[in-house]
Design a protein around this motif. Structure first.
Motif: not given
Ligand code: UDP
Length: 423
Positions: A208-225
């Motif tokens: 239900k959550i977007s990938k971008t929001d999930a990463r932001e909440k967990l402290g990861f950025n969009s470049e991370d693999k």
């Protein structure tokens, strides 16, 4: 939804407490299965009592989850954690306590659904005492398990006998995948009735959550693999294969490559030892900087981790079903899994993920790298996975199938077990 009054059913799961924190002390898929099936059956109008063994003196004896669904803890053996291979001596006491509970409350369970061989034995014993219908789910088949472990426990022969007797005498076996059905037929017995009803997952909560929001909440950025594992620490889960695969990745020296290993409990228990072993390998391979051990991931955080990941890896040596694979697919995240057991059923190669030979870390490297190198393709795999889970693996769909099965069995006469057991 209209509620029809129905006869109470007992889900018996002695070592898989449906109310316990998942991810520690052997708690995993079975606990999730019993709890989710119980709650979903209750919403269909079945009064569901989930029986388990109390493993700590502070655990409440009865927990009400909803008006129709509760966990009931019976005291059988010491009120402490007992590894499943050592649970057999306390089963007779469990049967006596179950019967006493029925006498005290006046509830008569005409249908019991037993989970794993320990509860299977309890079911057989209850059926010797009075007529009932037994549905049994294996969660793990002894003969398959013993092919993949170096040390065969003392209790092995007893377990093999019970596995066979359950198959031959229970009113119905619920296999969670066609592969499990095949193993039961080929390796356990040609007798007995088997239905295939898979495990499910919570499609309302996951994805239900977007990938971008999930990463932001967990402290990861969009470049991370991000490569994600979650599950119990058990050598048969193949975490070592994943770690070795990461060491060979072509992204190995990129600061963006991240390995998240979720699950585990305090050290000193058997899963703590496996956790220590894996940490040592991570260290030896020089992967400390890229690896994050999260410990147990709470239910509310699971959707974030699954969604934030680029790929979820299930490297098990054997897996009767493998809830993690469908949870990942429900979260739009492609899966790289071992080509074994239930994973062959849930993961469609090149459509929802990729399958690799178990223990072959180089094959895992190749599959993980393929997905990490092609984000557009990975997105398609993720979308196809979500669709497949919606169509086949929701808990409500699973509960409907079980409900039909229970209804049919309850329309047939209850049976008493008259044969003598050979153990
Ligand atoms: N799980 C969890 N938190 C953790 C570790 C595991 O909620 O920290 C859950 C996971 O989401 C899945 C279950 O435990 O629902 C593991 O089930 P699976 O069938 O993959 O493995 P099993 O434990 O049955 O071998």
């Amino acid at each position: 939804m209209t509620f029809q009054p129905r006869t109470p059913v007992a889900l018996i799961s002695i070592h898989g407490d449906p109310d316990i924190a998942i991810g520690q002390e052997e708690a995993g898929g079975q606990n999730v299965y019993v709890r989710q099936v119980g709650e979903a059956l209750a919403t269909l109008g079945w009064p569901v009592d989930m029986f388990t063994r109390r493993s700590h003196p502070e655990q409440p004896l009865i927990v009400n989850h909803s008006p129709n669904c509760r966990t009931i803890r019976l005291i059988a053996g010491p009120e402490e954690f007992i590894p499943r291979d050592q649970g057999f001596p306390y089963l007779l006491e469990f049967v006596d306590k179950f019967q006493a509970f029925q006498t005290e409350t006046g509830i008569e369970y005409e249908l019991i659904h037993t989970n794993y061989w320990l509860s299977g034995w309890v079911g057989l014993e209850l059926k010797k005492r009075y007529p009932l219908r037994q549905v049994h789910t294996y969660h793990s088949i002894g003969i398959v398990k013993y092919q993949s472990v170096p040390d065969i426990p003392q209790i092995a022969q007893t377990r093999l006998n019970i596995d066979q007797l359950c198959l031959e005498t229970a009113e119905r076996i619920v296999a969670t995948s066609p592969q499990e059905q095949q193993f039961l037929r080929e390796l356990v017995s040609p007798l007995g009735k088997i239905d295939i009803i898979p495990c499910g997952t919570n499609i309302e909560k996951l994805g239900k959550i977007s990938k971008t929001d999930a990463r932001e909440k967990l402290g990861f950025n969009s470049e991370d693999k991000i490569v994600f594992y979650i599950g119990r620490f058990d050598s048969r889960k193949g975490i070592e294969t994943l770690v070795r695969a990461m060491a060979e990745s072509k992204f190995r020296h990129s600061p963006n490559l991240k390995l998240i290993i979720g699950g585990g409990s305090r050290s000193g228990c058997s899963d703590g030892l496996e956790c220590d072993r894996i940490r040592k390998i991570v260290h030896e391979l020089g992967l400390n900087d890229m690896t994050l051990f999260t410990g147990r991931i709470l239910d509310e955080d699971l959707p974030l981790y699954y969604r934030a990941a680029d790929v979820c890896v299930v490297p098990s040596h054997y897996e009767p079903f493998g809830l993690v694979a469908i949870e990942s697919m429900a979260s739009y995240t492609p899966v790289v899994a071992s080509d074994v057991g239930g994973l062959k059923f849930t993961v469609i190669p090149e459509v929802t993920g990729l399958l690799c030979p178990p223990k072959n870390h180089l094959a895992f490297t190749e599959a993980i790298d393929r997905i990490l190198s092609h984000p557009e393709w990975a997105k398609k795999l993720g979308e196809a996975g979500r669709k497949q889970v919606e169509a086949q693996f929701s808990w409500s769909g699973v509960a409907l199938k079980l409900s039909e099965l229970y209804t049919q069995l309850l329309s047939e006469p209850a049976q008493r077990l008259t044969i003598k057991q050979k153990f």
